[in-house]
Design a protein around this motif. Structure first.
Motif, PDB file in Angstrom:
ATOM      1  N   PHE A 175       2.323  -4.087  -3.464  1.00 26.11           N
ATOM      2  CA  PHE A 175       2.948  -4.643  -4.666  1.00 26.11           C
ATOM      3  C   PHE A 175       4.200  -3.848  -5.030  1.00 26.11           C
ATOM      4  N   GLN A 176       4.135  -2.525  -4.945  1.00 25.54           N
ATOM      5  CA  GLN A 176       5.300  -1.703  -5.255  1.00 25.54           C
ATOM      6  C   GLN A 176       6.461  -2.000  -4.319  1.00 25.54           C
ATOM      7  N   ALA A 177       6.144  -2.265  -3.058  1.00 28.34           N
ATOM      8  CA  ALA A 177       7.196  -2.485  -2.063  1.00 28.34           C
ATOM      9  C   ALA A 177       7.878  -3.833  -2.217  1.00 28.34           C
ATOM     10  N   THR A 178       7.187  -4.802  -2.806  1.00 27.61           N
ATOM     11  CA  THR A 178       7.729  -6.165  -2.854  1.00 27.61           C
ATOM     12  C   THR A 178       8.131  -6.600  -4.256  1.00 27.61           C
ATOM     13  N   HIS A 179       7.910  -5.755  -5.265  1.00 25.94           N
ATOM     14  CA  HIS A 179       8.247  -6.124  -6.641  1.00 25.94           C
ATOM     15  C   HIS A 179       9.113  -5.015  -7.234  1.00 25.94           C
TER      16      HIS A 179
END
Length: 205
Positions: A175-179
């Motif tokens: 989630f951190q990598a894509t948002h």
């Protein structure tokens, strides 16, 4: 091998970083200092800063913040941001990190004492942060009632619990990598995960 998993200071995981296991008492001692914890939190929440700016924010003199920044940098918990420097000023940032700490019976007394102190700080900080959220709720507008909350229990072996936790971390990293931060309508949301054996039960129950 069981670990307490620290993800609090990961501002972004756009670039995947390998887990770093902290086994050196000196590194853990540097990390566990209360003021350094406040410095790390400030860098994670507000981005890169100078010792002067951090001192003003945290109510410390520049000499103190400069010393503690150097100690954190010596053990790789923060790094300089030379592209932001002007003249002799030094800017510091908290890079993405995945810190792991051993929690087992073979741990040295010194490491256990340091780690228990660090965990206690984290729990105290989390409780204080939640109390701040409740106190400021009326000012949060549409975010005032946004608080996903879940309580549950599972039956697992020690190895299965390790795997369960790694699955959670994989979801968090993805989630951190894509948002990315800075998007319209997005804000910093604190996430916490904890699992511990139910008290009053033994292995046969």
């Amino acid at each position: 091998m069981h670990r307490y998993l620290c993800k609090e200071y990961c501002a972004s995981m756009a670039d995947e970083v390998p887990p770093r296991e902290i086994t050196d008492p000196a590194a853990l001692r540097a990390l566990a200092h209360p003021l350094r914890q406040r410095i790390l939190r400030a860098l994670a929440e507000k981005g890169p800063a100078t010792a002067t700016a951090l001192g003003a924010q945290l109510g410390q003199n520049t000499g103190a913040t400069s010393y503690h920044l150097r100690q954190l940098a010596e053990h790789g918990f923060i790094e300089e941001a030379p592209e932001l420097a002007k003249g002799k000023e030094r800017w510091w940032r908290s890079p993405p990190k995945d810190l792991r700490y051993r929690m087992d019976k073979d741990q040295s007394p010194e490491m256990r004492e340091l780690l228990e102190g660090l965990v206690a700080q984290h729990i105290t900080d989390d409780v204080e942060m939640f109390q701040r959220f409740r106190a400021e709720r009326a000012e949060l507008g549409e975010w005032a009632d946004v608080m996903p909350f879940s309580r549950g229990a599972i039956y697992a072996t020690r190895e299965e619990l390790d795997a369960f936790c790694e699955d959670y971390l994989a979801l968090l990293k993805r989630f951190q990598a894509t948002h990315a931060e800075g998007r319209p309508g997005a804000r910093r949301v604190l996430t916490r995960f904890i699992a511990f054996p139910a008290p009053g039960m033994n292995d046969s129950e």
